[in-house]
Design a protein around this motif. Structure first.
Motif, PDB file in Angstrom:
ATOM      1  N   ALA A  38       0.877   4.685   9.524  1.00  0.00           N
ATOM      2  CA  ALA A  38       1.762   4.343  10.640  1.00  0.00           C
ATOM      3  C   ALA A  38       2.974   3.526  10.192  1.00  0.00           C
ATOM      4  CB  ALA A  38       0.980   3.571  11.699  1.00  0.00           C
ATOM      5  N   GLY A  39       3.046   3.231   8.901  1.00  0.00           N
ATOM      6  CA  GLY A  39       4.168   2.443   8.398  1.00  0.00           C
ATOM      7  C   GLY A  39       4.036   0.962   8.679  1.00  0.00           C
ATOM      8  N   VAL A  43       5.064  -1.861   0.915  1.00  0.00           N
ATOM      9  CA  VAL A  43       4.845  -1.082  -0.297  1.00  0.00           C
ATOM     10  C   VAL A  43       3.844  -1.765  -1.228  1.00  0.00           C
ATOM     11  CG1 VAL A  43       6.753  -2.104  -1.596  1.00  0.00           C
ATOM     12  CG2 VAL A  43       6.040   0.250  -2.077  1.00  0.00           C
ATOM     13  N   GLY A  44       3.695  -3.088  -1.103  1.00  0.00           N
ATOM     14  CA  GLY A  44       2.725  -3.798  -1.918  1.00  0.00           C
ATOM     15  C   GLY A  44       1.298  -3.361  -1.635  1.00  0.00           C
ATOM     16  N   ALA A  45       1.000  -3.096  -0.370  1.00  0.00           N
ATOM     17  CA  ALA A  45      -0.332  -2.617  -0.002  1.00  0.00           C
ATOM     18  C   ALA A  45      -0.566  -1.227  -0.572  1.00  0.00           C
ATOM     19  CB  ALA A  45      -0.476  -2.608   1.523  1.00  0.00           C
ATOM     20  N   TYR A  46       0.449  -0.396  -0.513  1.00  0.00           N
ATOM     21  CA  TYR A  46       0.347   0.951  -1.086  1.00  0.00           C
ATOM     22  C   TYR A  46       0.115   0.865  -2.599  1.00  0.00           C
ATOM     23  CZ  TYR A  46       1.901   5.551  -2.726  1.00  0.00           C
ATOM     24  OH  TYR A  46       1.991   6.779  -3.346  1.00  0.00           O
ATOM     25  N   ALA A  47       0.813  -0.045  -3.261  1.00  0.00           N
ATOM     26  CA  ALA A  47       0.640  -0.218  -4.706  1.00  0.00           C
ATOM     27  C   ALA A  47      -0.769  -0.722  -5.023  1.00  0.00           C
ATOM     28  CB  ALA A  47       1.683  -1.180  -5.252  1.00  0.00           C
ATOM     29  N   HIS A  48      -1.271  -1.627  -4.187  1.00  0.00           N
ATOM     30  CA  HIS A  48      -2.617  -2.163  -4.384  1.00  0.00           C
ATOM     31  C   HIS A  48      -3.654  -1.035  -4.273  1.00  0.00           C
ATOM     32  CE1 HIS A  48      -5.446  -5.810  -3.394  1.00  0.00           C
ATOM     33  NE2 HIS A  48      -5.774  -5.193  -4.502  1.00  0.00           N
ATOM     34  N   TYR A  49      -3.475  -0.177  -3.302  1.00  0.00           N
ATOM     35  CA  TYR A  49      -4.344   0.987  -3.147  1.00  0.00           C
ATOM     36  C   TYR A  49      -4.264   1.892  -4.371  1.00  0.00           C
ATOM     37  CZ  TYR A  49      -5.889   5.527  -1.261  1.00  0.00           C
ATOM     38  OH  TYR A  49      -6.509   6.738  -1.061  1.00  0.00           O
ATOM     39  N   THR A  50      -3.055   2.105  -4.872  1.00  0.00           N
ATOM     40  CA  THR A  50      -2.861   2.952  -6.047  1.00  0.00           C
ATOM     41  C   THR A  50      -3.568   2.363  -7.265  1.00  0.00           C
ATOM     42  OG1 THR A  50      -0.718   3.661  -5.152  1.00  0.00           O
ATOM     43  CG2 THR A  50      -1.114   4.098  -7.478  1.00  0.00           C
ATOM     44  N   GLU A  51      -3.557   1.043  -7.380  1.00  0.00           N
ATOM     45  CA  GLU A  51      -4.278   0.396  -8.478  1.00  0.00           C
ATOM     46  C   GLU A  51      -5.777   0.707  -8.411  1.00  0.00           C
ATOM     47  OE1 GLU A  51      -1.262  -3.446  -8.479  1.00  0.00           O
ATOM     48  OE2 GLU A  51      -3.363  -3.697  -7.901  1.00  0.00           O
ATOM     49  N   VAL A 144      -0.944  14.137   3.085  1.00  0.00           N
ATOM     50  CA  VAL A 144      -0.448  13.397   4.250  1.00  0.00           C
ATOM     51  C   VAL A 144       0.035  12.019   3.805  1.00  0.00           C
ATOM     52  CG1 VAL A 144      -1.055  12.435   6.500  1.00  0.00           C
ATOM     53  CG2 VAL A 144      -1.998  14.650   5.793  1.00  0.00           C
ATOM     54  N   ILE A 145      -0.744  11.376   2.927  1.00  0.00           N
ATOM     55  CA  ILE A 145      -0.339  10.067   2.416  1.00  0.00           C
ATOM     56  C   ILE A 145       0.958  10.186   1.629  1.00  0.00           C
ATOM     57  CG2 ILE A 145      -1.002   8.153   0.912  1.00  0.00           C
ATOM     58  CD1 ILE A 145      -3.905   8.718   1.638  1.00  0.00           C
ATOM     59  N   GLU A 150       6.687   8.838   1.154  1.00  0.00           N
ATOM     60  CA  GLU A 150       8.075   9.232   0.913  1.00  0.00           C
ATOM     61  C   GLU A 150       8.973   8.810   2.074  1.00  0.00           C
ATOM     62  OE1 GLU A 150       6.891  13.203  -1.717  1.00  0.00           O
ATOM     63  OE2 GLU A 150       7.636  13.415   0.330  1.00  0.00           O
ATOM     64  N   LYS A 151       8.488   8.998   3.278  1.00  0.00           N
ATOM     65  CA  LYS A 151       9.290   8.660   4.459  1.00  0.00           C
ATOM     66  C   LYS A 151       9.420   7.149   4.655  1.00  0.00           C
ATOM     67  CE  LYS A 151       8.012  12.835   7.043  1.00  0.00           C
ATOM     68  NZ  LYS A 151       7.213  13.374   8.187  1.00  0.00           N
ATOM     69  N   THR A 152       8.314   6.436   4.446  1.00  0.00           N
ATOM     70  CA  THR A 152       8.297   5.002   4.745  1.00  0.00           C
ATOM     71  C   THR A 152       9.063   4.182   3.725  1.00  0.00           C
ATOM     72  OG1 THR A 152       6.132   5.242   5.828  1.00  0.00           O
ATOM     73  CG2 THR A 152       6.793   3.020   5.175  1.00  0.00           C
ATOM     74  N   TRP A 153       8.885   4.490   2.448  1.00  0.00           N
ATOM     75  CA  TRP A 153       9.488   3.664   1.405  1.00  0.00           C
ATOM     76  C   TRP A 153      10.587   4.376   0.631  1.00  0.00           C
ATOM     77  CZ3 TRP A 153       3.863   3.631   1.453  1.00  0.00           C
ATOM     78  CH2 TRP A 153       3.359   2.574   2.228  1.00  0.00           C
TER      79      TRP A 153
END
Length: 223
Positions: A38-39, A43-51, A144-145, A150-153
């Motif tokens: 939902a935006g 981006v830090g949370a997204y990076a944390h998930y990627t880690e 979907v993620i 791409e849209k959010t960040w």
């Protein structure tokens, strides 16, 4: 849920899908994923998930390399699925060149990795369960993620930041998934072993959900 009930002759891939549907929905209903899509998270949370994904895929792919010649797990080890290098490129983009110095697995991630490693050492069919749960999810819902990130960040389409979700060596994902399901349908396992694989798939979804819950707790909703 009773995972033993199935119409005689039901393909194993179909049985897996139907008997893990509830667990799949539970994982997708995670507040963390909902807020991310939902935006509502940075981006830090997204990076944390990627880690966290990096820890899981590093374990999966190290195990896969060791199981290439295994009669049960070996047929599922496909180089075109490998994600670790793409995750490392994404993390370099998201966190910088020294990103490895600042990453730590969440407790749920460490437990997830430990289970993948245990299956790889002692039960190759269990490894198949984790392989299926992760990679077919990446080829499907993972897109979907990618789209939302791409849209959010403002990440480049299918570029840095979302390379994990881009399978450049798979030109036709739908055809690849059909082939993968055919492998499942002919997996070298008897009915009892197949039932154990079903249960491990459900467990894999639980591990994934646990990671999402810990990530959600790391990013509380502002009062």
């Amino acid at each position: 849920m009773d995972t033993t009930a199935a119409t005689p002759g039901t393909p194993f891939s179909q049985l897996l899908r139907s008997t893990t549907h509830d667990k799949h929905d539970e994982a997708n209903a995670s507040p963390f994923i909902g807020r991310l899509l939902a935006g509502g998270l940075g981006v830090g949370a997204y990076a944390h998930y990627t880690e966290q994904l990096w820890y899981v895929y590093r374990a999966l792919e190290k195990a896969g390399e060791a199981l290439r010649n295994d009669p049960v797990a070996g047929p599922f080890v496909r180089d075109e699925l490998l994600r670790t290098a793409e995750l490392e490129r994404d993390l370099t983009f998201l966190r910088g060149e020294g990103w490895r110095d600042g990453v730590t697995p969440l407790p749920a991630t460490a437990a997830y990795v430990a289970r993948v490693e245990e299956c790889a050492r002692t039960w190759p069919a269990g490894f198949v369960a984790h392989h299926y749960t992760r990679y077919l999810g990446d080829l499907s819902g993972g897109q979907v993620i990618r789209d939302q990130a791409e849209k959010t960040w403002g990440f480049p389409r299918k570029g840095d930041g979302v390379r994990f979700y881009v399978f450049e060596r798979i030109s036709n994902p739908a055809a690849f998934k059909r082939t993968y399901r055919e492998l499942l349908d002919t997996v070298n396992a008897d009915d009892l072993e197949k039932q154990r694989i079903v249960e491990e798939c459900r467990r894999a979804f639980d591990f994934n959900s646990a990671v999402f819950w810990e990530l959600n707790e790391a990013y509380p909703v502002s009062a």
